[in-house]
Motif scaffolding. Structure first.
Motif, PDB file in Angstrom:
ATOM      1  N   GLU A  66       0.825  -1.205   0.000  1.00 30.26           N
ATOM      2  CA  GLU A  66       0.000   0.000   0.000  1.00 30.26           C
ATOM      3  C   GLU A  66       0.862   1.259   0.000  1.00 30.26           C
ATOM      4  OE1 GLU A  66      -3.262   0.157  -0.497  1.00 30.26           O
ATOM      5  OE2 GLU A  66      -3.061  -2.000  -0.789  1.00 30.26           O
ATOM      6  N   GLU A  67       1.961   1.227   0.758  1.00 26.23           N
ATOM      7  CA  GLU A  67       2.868   2.383   0.783  1.00 26.23           C
ATOM      8  C   GLU A  67       3.532   2.579  -0.574  1.00 26.23           C
ATOM      9  OE1 GLU A  67       3.371   4.761   2.763  1.00 26.23           O
ATOM     10  OE2 GLU A  67       2.350   4.074   4.569  1.00 26.23           O
ATOM     11  N   LEU A  68       3.841   1.457  -1.239  1.00 33.32           N
ATOM     12  CA  LEU A  68       4.447   1.551  -2.559  1.00 33.32           C
ATOM     13  C   LEU A  68       3.475   2.191  -3.552  1.00 33.32           C
ATOM     14  CD1 LEU A  68       6.649   0.923  -4.639  1.00 33.32           C
ATOM     15  CD2 LEU A  68       5.601  -1.339  -4.928  1.00 33.32           C
ATOM     16  N   LYS A  69       2.223   1.744  -3.531  1.00 33.70           N
ATOM     17  CA  LYS A  69       1.224   2.335  -4.427  1.00 33.70           C
ATOM     18  C   LYS A  69       1.037   3.816  -4.126  1.00 33.70           C
ATOM     19  CE  LYS A  69      -1.449  -1.920  -5.185  1.00 33.70           C
ATOM     20  NZ  LYS A  69      -2.745  -2.599  -4.969  1.00 33.70           N
ATOM     21  N   SER A 120       3.324   5.771  -2.913  1.00 30.23           N
ATOM     22  CA  SER A 120       4.527   6.453  -3.413  1.00 30.23           C
ATOM     23  C   SER A 120       4.392   6.770  -4.893  1.00 30.23           C
ATOM     24  CB  SER A 120       5.770   5.579  -3.185  1.00 30.23           C
ATOM     25  OG  SER A 120       6.030   5.403  -1.814  1.00 30.23           O
ATOM     26  N   ILE A 121       3.909   5.779  -5.649  1.00 33.77           N
ATOM     27  CA  ILE A 121       3.736   5.977  -7.092  1.00 33.77           C
ATOM     28  C   ILE A 121       2.756   7.115  -7.364  1.00 33.77           C
ATOM     29  CG2 ILE A 121       2.908   4.912  -9.220  1.00 33.77           C
ATOM     30  CD1 ILE A 121       3.818   2.218  -8.043  1.00 33.77           C
ATOM     31  N   ASN A 122       1.633   7.098  -6.648  1.00 30.54           N
ATOM     32  CA  ASN A 122       0.618   8.134  -6.846  1.00 30.54           C
ATOM     33  C   ASN A 122       1.150   9.515  -6.482  1.00 30.54           C
ATOM     34  OD1 ASN A 122      -1.300   6.272  -7.701  1.00 30.54           O
ATOM     35  ND2 ASN A 122      -2.090   5.914  -5.635  1.00 30.54           N
ATOM     36  N   GLU A 123       1.899   9.599  -5.387  1.00 33.32           N
ATOM     37  CA  GLU A 123       2.427  10.887  -4.946  1.00 33.32           C
ATOM     38  C   GLU A 123       3.431  11.444  -5.946  1.00 33.32           C
ATOM     39  OE1 GLU A 123       1.671  12.885  -2.357  1.00 33.32           O
ATOM     40  OE2 GLU A 123      -0.001  11.537  -1.949  1.00 33.32           O
ATOM     41  N   GLU A 124       4.305  10.569  -6.469  1.00 34.22           N
ATOM     42  CA  GLU A 124       5.305  11.035  -7.433  1.00 34.22           C
ATOM     43  C   GLU A 124       4.647  11.446  -8.747  1.00 34.22           C
ATOM     44  OE1 GLU A 124       9.129   9.211  -7.868  1.00 34.22           O
ATOM     45  OE2 GLU A 124       8.796   7.936  -6.118  1.00 34.22           O
ATOM     46  N   GLU A 125       3.661  10.681  -9.188  1.00 33.76           N
ATOM     47  CA  GLU A 125       2.949  11.043 -10.419  1.00 33.76           C
ATOM     48  C   GLU A 125       2.206  12.365 -10.252  1.00 33.76           C
ATOM     49  OE1 GLU A 125       0.400   7.825 -11.454  1.00 33.76           O
ATOM     50  OE2 GLU A 125       2.002   6.637 -12.376  1.00 33.76           O
TER      51      GLU A 125
END
Length: 369
Positions: free
Chosen positions: A182-185, A187-192
């Motif tokens: 969940e943290e990885l997902k 992270s992806i959303n935050e960077e995008e």
């Protein structure tokens, strides 16, 4: 070129056979008839490629090579003697530089001590007039300038975000596999989100639409020279501007790359196999993040520091690491075959993994390798 392609395919086929043989010799408990059936199909595909490359022309002689031009009723002849005279073997290597546009086109904008608005004003001044093609897309030179300064502006605005996101992932690393995913997902959303926000600010200042930018990018990706320039620029923009600690020597960095990716693949097989079916595009990001986070937790080198070492030592050009990663890629492809045979077919034809030439982690994709 034909002989080089033949040798390249032969080496890849040999690696597949070595991997299968290794599993058999070790009595690997993971051996599965379905997996080996798919591997046999891949070997058959590779052998067909080899067979298609292993041919000679009736017009070939000791002095001439004849090659048919596919699609038209013509052929070309190459004079071997003239070709050999045109090639000189030097006794020392020469310095190589990445293909890129003229450096004079780009004036670095210092990001320390200036506001976002000041950066935007300077970037707009350096980009200059927005020249467009008859198709209403940006011309090549204009697009590359916009590409560079938009990317640098995004890095300026997101400074510190990567560290914060890695801190959050590492807080649950090896403790809670579900929370880690969940943290990885997240992270992806935050960077995008950060990237898209920065891009939109720049586009608004330049009075261009995201659609115009994307259409231009698509056009240029069909131009081999332009696509190389963009790729190299993307690579250089990914390089962190941090110092590499002395202890991160080339040898130690290579060992950490191999060990971290071994761990990441094992973790994936143990905890996240379901991701192959539910969200296959997440797999390379997941493996990459787990590798980086392993280095952070076990050896206290954060993502930027370790990535800087990868660039400094040109680890992504190292043959030993490339072979190691191709073996891991083969394992991933075997797993994908079990989870989704259609995905396997796409991978074999140049989908995920790019004909096995591109490891699942790469600097342009925020990856380990």
């Amino acid at each position: 070129m034909r002989d080089m392609s033949f040798i390249d395919e032969l080496m890849r086929t040999k690696m597949i056979i070595q991997l299968l043989n290794k599993k058999l010799e070790e009595g690997d408990a993971d051996i599965d008839p379905v997996e080996y059936s798919m591997a046999a199909q891949m070997l058959e595909y590779k052998l067909n490629v080899l067979e298609s490359l292993n041919y000679t022309s009736e017009a070939d002689t000791d002095d001439m090579i004849t090659i048919n031009l596919v699609g038209i009723n013509k052929s070309i002849q190459v004079d071997k003697k003239k070709l050999s005279e045109a090639i000189t073997i030097l006794d020392k290597p020469v310095e190589e530089r990445q293909a890129t546009v003229k450096k004079d086109d780009f004036v670095p904008i210092p990001t320390e001590g200036i506001t976002e608005e000041e950066y935007l004003e300077k970037a707009i001044e350096l980009i200059g007039e927005l020249k467009k093609t008859p198709r209403k897309t940006l011309d090549k030179d204009t697009f590359i300038k916009v590409f560079k300064y938009t990317g640098e502006f995004g890095r300026m605005r997101s400074k510190g975000i990567k560290k914060t996101l890695q801190d959050k992932r590492c807080a649950v690393f090896e403790k809670d596999s579900k929370a880690y995913l969940e943290e990885l997902k997240s992270s992806i959303n935050e960077e995008e989100k950060a990237f898209e926000g920065s891009s939109q600010i720049m586009f608004d200042k330049l009075c261009i639409s995201p659609e115009c930018f994307e259409r231009t990018q698509q056009e240029l990706m069909n131009d081999p020279i332009a696509s190389i320039e963009l790729f190299n620029m993307g690579m250089s923009m990914e390089q962190p501007s941090v110092d590499v600690p002395e202890e991160l020597s080339r040898e130690w960095t290579i060992e950490l790359v191999k060990a971290s990716n071994d761990y990441a693949f094992d973790l994936f097989k143990k905890e996240y196999m379901n991701v192959l079916s539910s969200d296959p595009m997440l797999v390379p990001v997941l493996v990459s993040a787990a590798a980086h986070d392993w280095v952070r937790v076990k050896h206290e080198f954060n993502e930027d520091t370790f990535k800087a070492a990868l660039f400094k030592h040109k680890i992504y050009e190292d043959g030993e690491v490339a072979q190691h990663m191709q073996m891991k890629q083969m394992e991933l492809m075997s797993l994908a075959a079990q989870a989704n045979p259609m995905m396997m077919a796409q991978m074999m034809q140049g989908g995920m993994g790019g004909n096995m030439n591109m490891p699942p982690m790469g600097p342009p994709n925020n990856g380990m390798f």
